[in-house]
Enzyme design. Structure first.
Site, short mmCIF file in Angstrom:
data_model
loop_
_atom_site.label_atom_id
_atom_site.label_comp_id
_atom_site.label_asym_id
_atom_site.label_seq_id
_atom_site.Cartn_x
_atom_site.Cartn_y
_atom_site.Cartn_z
N SER A 276 0.82 -1.21 0.00
CA SER A 276 0.00 0.00 0.00
C SER A 276 0.86 1.27 0.00
O SER A 276 2.00 1.27 0.46
CB SER A 276 -0.91 0.01 1.23
N1 SAM Z 1 -0.17 -5.43 4.26
C1 SAM Z 1 0.53 -5.62 3.01
C2 SAM Z 1 1.84 -4.93 2.97
O1 SAM Z 1 2.21 -4.22 3.92
O2 SAM Z 1 2.55 -5.13 1.98
C3 SAM Z 1 -0.30 -5.24 1.81
C4 SAM Z 1 -1.34 -6.24 1.57
S1 SAM Z 1 -1.91 -6.37 -0.09
C5 SAM Z 1 -2.68 -4.84 -0.35
C6 SAM Z 1 -3.25 -7.52 0.22
C7 SAM Z 1 -2.79 -8.89 0.57
O3 SAM Z 1 -3.92 -9.66 1.02
C8 SAM Z 1 -2.22 -9.67 -0.61
O4 SAM Z 1 -0.93 -10.11 -0.28
C9 SAM Z 1 -3.17 -10.84 -0.79
O5 SAM Z 1 -2.54 -12.04 -1.22
C10 SAM Z 1 -3.72 -10.98 0.62
N2 SAM Z 1 -5.00 -11.67 0.73
C11 SAM Z 1 -6.09 -11.60 -0.06
N3 SAM Z 1 -7.08 -12.41 0.40
C12 SAM Z 1 -6.59 -12.99 1.53
C13 SAM Z 1 -7.12 -13.92 2.48
N4 SAM Z 1 -8.35 -14.41 2.39
N5 SAM Z 1 -6.33 -14.29 3.51
C14 SAM Z 1 -5.07 -13.81 3.65
N6 SAM Z 1 -4.51 -12.93 2.78
C15 SAM Z 1 -5.27 -12.52 1.75
#
Ligand code: SAM
Length: 222
Positions: free
Chosen positions: A62
């Protein structure tokens, strides 16, 4: 001051303080954590630019302002247990740990979890070591929360959800707080949910755009 320290100082001043982020603890953590170690090979200038950046597996890290705003809204105190859903690069995990939280973080992509594990291992001794905060990293569907370590003082969801997944309310302490982007697959509103007893009160914050929360109580895979 090194090149990356100077870039973080500029990021804090021009992207965070200029937009109203006031929490000293959040600003200190954003100054301390080397964001460039969490993104694929990029120049220092790009790593600290005012936008989200691509990571592995078609996901994103983000924009610094959104990380800071979400963290400020979460109102984390040292020693709190925090569930982060969506580990991604591990950057947000490091910010929370740097603030003294005990972090449990859940990611559905094995590739990203491995990436985050390596990045955190590199950063931890230098930046997080003094806090001694344990970080627990789980490969799972975070739309179900993480029941084994519940309850959590705070839950931070860093992927876009169509509604608040059922499991989260039951996994929050009383009182407790959840911050989650709610909306459709393309635009969302950062939403704060406060628990007091059986009451859950929602407050809307800024508009945002996250990748979808894919899972049993999230979106179906595209
Ligand atoms: N917090 C992260 C960072 O600091 O880089 C950014 C997160 S990114 C915007 C969203 C993340 O959520 C992705 O890595 C994606 O694979 C994960 N994601 C999506 N659905 C998910 C789920 N049901 N459980 C766990 N992770 C999930």
């Amino acid at each position: 001051m090194t090149e990356s320290e100077a870039a973080r100082e500029k990021m804090v001043r021009t992207q965070l303080q200029a937009r109203g982020v006031r929490s000293q603890a959040v600003l200190d953590a954003m100054r301390a954590v080397p964001r460039h170690l969490f993104v694929p090979e990029l120049s220092i200038e790009k790593a600290y630019s005012d936008r989200a950046l691509p990571t592995a597996a078609g996901q994103t890290i983000s924009q610094p302002y959104i990380v800071a705003r979400m963290t400020e809204l979460l109102s984390v105190q040292p020693g709190m247990k925090v569930l982060e859903v969506g580990t991604g690069s591990g950057y947000q995990t490091a910010i929370l740990a740097c603030m003294g939280a005990e972090v449990v973080t859940v990611e559905r992509s094995p590739e990203l979890l491995e990436w985050a594990r390596n990045a955190l291992a590199e950063v931890c001794p230098e930046v997080l070591g003094t806090f001694g905060a344990p970080i627990r990293m789980l490969l799972a569907d975070g739309s179900m929360g993480a029941a084994e370590d519940a309850p959590y003082d705070r839950i931070l969801v860093t992927a876009a959800a169509p509604r608040v997944p059922k499991a989260y309310e039951a996994q929050l302490t009383d009182p407790g707080r959840l911050v989650i982007p709610l909306g459709d697959r393309y635009t969302q509103t950062l939403t704060i949910i406060d628990r007091q007893g059986d009451q859950f009160t929602a407050t809307n914050d800024v508009a945002c755009r996250f990748v979808p929360l894919i899972g049993e109580d999230g979106w179906a895979p595209a």
